[in-house]
Design a protein around this motif. Structure first.
Motif, short mmCIF file in Angstrom:
data_model
loop_
_atom_site.label_atom_id
_atom_site.label_comp_id
_atom_site.label_asym_id
_atom_site.label_seq_id
_atom_site.Cartn_x
_atom_site.Cartn_y
_atom_site.Cartn_z
N ASP A 1 0.86 -1.19 0.00
CA ASP A 1 0.00 0.00 0.00
C ASP A 1 0.89 1.23 0.00
OD1 ASP A 1 -2.89 1.07 1.97
OD2 ASP A 1 -1.91 1.94 0.26
N SER A 2 1.42 1.56 -1.15
CA SER A 2 2.42 2.61 -1.24
C SER A 2 1.87 3.97 -0.82
CB SER A 2 2.96 2.70 -2.66
OG SER A 2 1.94 2.99 -3.58
N ALA A 3 0.61 4.24 -1.07
CA ALA A 3 0.05 5.54 -0.72
C ALA A 3 0.07 5.75 0.78
CB ALA A 3 -1.37 5.66 -1.26
N LEU B 1 -6.54 8.17 1.46
CA LEU B 1 -5.62 7.27 0.77
C LEU B 1 -6.18 5.86 0.68
CD1 LEU B 1 -2.23 8.51 2.23
CD2 LEU B 1 -3.15 8.92 -0.04
N ASN B 2 -6.89 5.43 1.70
CA ASN B 2 -7.53 4.11 1.64
C ASN B 2 -8.57 4.08 0.52
OD1 ASN B 2 -6.11 2.96 3.75
ND2 ASN B 2 -7.53 3.72 5.29
N SER C 1 -6.72 3.82 -2.76
CA SER C 1 -6.14 2.50 -3.01
C SER C 1 -7.19 1.51 -3.50
CB SER C 1 -5.48 1.98 -1.73
OG SER C 1 -6.45 1.68 -0.74
N GLN C 2 -8.46 1.77 -3.23
CA GLN C 2 -9.54 0.89 -3.67
C GLN C 2 -10.18 1.37 -4.98
OE1 GLN C 2 -12.35 0.48 -0.41
NE2 GLN C 2 -10.69 0.24 1.07
N TYR D 1 -8.47 3.52 -7.41
CA TYR D 1 -7.47 4.21 -8.23
C TYR D 1 -7.71 4.04 -9.72
CZ TYR D 1 -5.45 -0.44 -8.74
OH TYR D 1 -5.27 -1.78 -9.03
N LEU E 1 0.00 4.24 -7.56
CA LEU E 1 -0.88 3.11 -7.24
C LEU E 1 -1.07 2.20 -8.45
CD1 LEU E 1 -3.56 4.89 -5.03
CD2 LEU E 1 -1.99 3.10 -4.28
N SER F 1 2.23 0.39 -9.23
CA SER F 1 2.51 -0.60 -8.20
C SER F 1 1.71 -1.87 -8.44
CB SER F 1 2.19 -0.02 -6.82
OG SER F 1 2.37 -0.99 -5.81
N GLN F 2 0.43 -1.70 -8.78
CA GLN F 2 -0.40 -2.88 -9.05
C GLN F 2 0.03 -3.56 -10.35
OE1 GLN F 2 -2.67 -4.27 -7.04
NE2 GLN F 2 -2.09 -2.73 -5.54
N THR G 1 -5.44 -2.26 -14.31
CA THR G 1 -4.95 -1.10 -13.55
C THR G 1 -5.54 0.23 -14.01
OG1 THR G 1 -3.02 -1.00 -15.00
CG2 THR G 1 -2.79 -2.22 -12.94
#
Length: 351
Positions: free
Chosen positions: A165-167, A253-254, A257-258, A260, A298, A301-302, A321
């Motif tokens: 979870d880079s963010a 940020l959470n 991350s869901q 993006y 994000l 990263s994925q 992505t």
């Protein structure tokens, strides 16, 4: 010393000799100010020196200590030190070059960070990074203890669990490492029995001095961190989130991350009830990066994770992505990682 979890609260509640000493001074000053100076002169200076006790009224100059990691961990092989914060200890401002995790086990505690007052309650866990001026005062039967962690261990142990979870990881990094004043993170865990139990296990293990203690402590510290993130990542207060309105940076940020793949600045700002310009500033101040940079990180990263762990085609990874144009994705990926997606996959498969 070996104690059970059922006896832990009683163990922590019992007053030590030093606590009784400090409490007597506190009560004398509060209840008998007219004879307080006489009481001070009646104290045994040899006892104060031998016990390394701090009595500010007997010092000729202010005390602003700097605690070094080498001195704190001298002759200690572990990376973690745990100790109860003695009640009625006079507040003193200090800094250190290690991480301090202040755990409020029961009651209410007064905490000063860079001169700003914070009231901490049962279940609050305050992380104070190196070189942050702070003080702590407990002048009743409230209970708190400190977990002291080497700076290198904190980074390797805690941030390792944030790799996916880079963010969120970069938010913590920005707060704890890049801000120069007022650094802190507070998890408000309340009456969460899972966090309380983990803290008790950690403290009891530290007291056992059993074989492989260091490995157990590192593992339990990692478990504490993981549970804080799993159950309380939206209950975080920091120098950045105190002025962010109803939504914390970690909550935003959470959300990113869901979402993006499709999130835009305008739609995300509207989701949290901000204007686009204010939300953009909030993100930049809270993370040190722009909204578009976070989304790009994000997505990539994925994508890199999919290249390492799956056999999906490049076009499928683009769709996964949120990249509509595979050529744009390939150019961006090569600019970021210094190789094409195919080369990246091959290198990591071989390794």
């Amino acid at each position: 010393m070996q104690i059970s979890k059922s006896d832990f609260h009683q163990y922590l509640s019992e007053y030590t000799e030093d606590e009784i000493f400090y409490r007597n001074i506190y009560l004398q000053k509060k209840e008998h100010p007219e004879t307080f100076q006489e009481y001070l002169h009646s104290l045994d200076p040899d006892y104060i020196r031998d016990q390394r006790l701090y009595v500010p009224e007997l010092r000729q100059e202010p005390w602003f200590p700097y605690l070094g990691e080498n001195d704190m961990f001298a002759n200690i092989p572990e990376n973690i030190i745990i100790s109860k914060h003695y009640r009625y200890t006079p507040e003193f401002t200090h800094k250190h070059d290690f991480f301090e995790i202040l755990c409020i086990y029961d009651g209410t505690v007064s905490n000063q960070i860079q001169g700003i007052h914070h009231t901490l309650h049962t279940g609050d866990i305050c992380i104070i990074p190196p070189n942050t001026q702070h003080s702590l005062g407990i002048f009743d039967d409230s209970l708190a203890f400190n977990i002291i962690v080497r700076a290198s261990t904190f980074q390797s142990t805690f941030f390792q669990s944030l790799a996916a979870d880079s963010a969120l990881a970069k938010f913590f990094s920005h707060v704890l490492y890049q801000k120069t004043e007022g650094n802190f993170l507070i998890f408000h865990t309340g009456e969460d029995a899972r966090i309380r139990s983990t803290l008790e296990d950690l403290y009891i293990e530290y007291m056992l001095h059993a074989r492989y203690r260091s490995a157990f402590l590192n593992a339990q510290l990692m478990m504490l961190w993981a549970r804080l993130l799993r159950y309380h990542e939206n209950d975080i207060e920091s120098i950045l989130t105190k002025s962010s309105g109803n939504s914390s940076i970690s909550e935003i940020l959470n959300y990113l991350s869901q979402n993006y793949r499709t999130a835009t600045l305008h739609d995300t700002a509207a989701h949290f009830g901000y204007s686009t310009s204010h939300f953009s500033t909030l993100i930049r101040e809270g993370t040190g990066r722009t909204f578009l940079t976070i989304i790009k990180e994000l997505k990539l990263s994925q994508a890199s994770r999919a290249l390492r762990e799956t056999s999906l085609s490049i076009s499928s990874i683009c769709e996964l992505t949120g990249y509509e144009n595979p050529e744009h994705f390939m150019r961006l990926f090569k600019k970021t990682y210094g190789m094409t997606p195919g080369e990246y996959r091959k290198e990591h498969r071989e390794n």
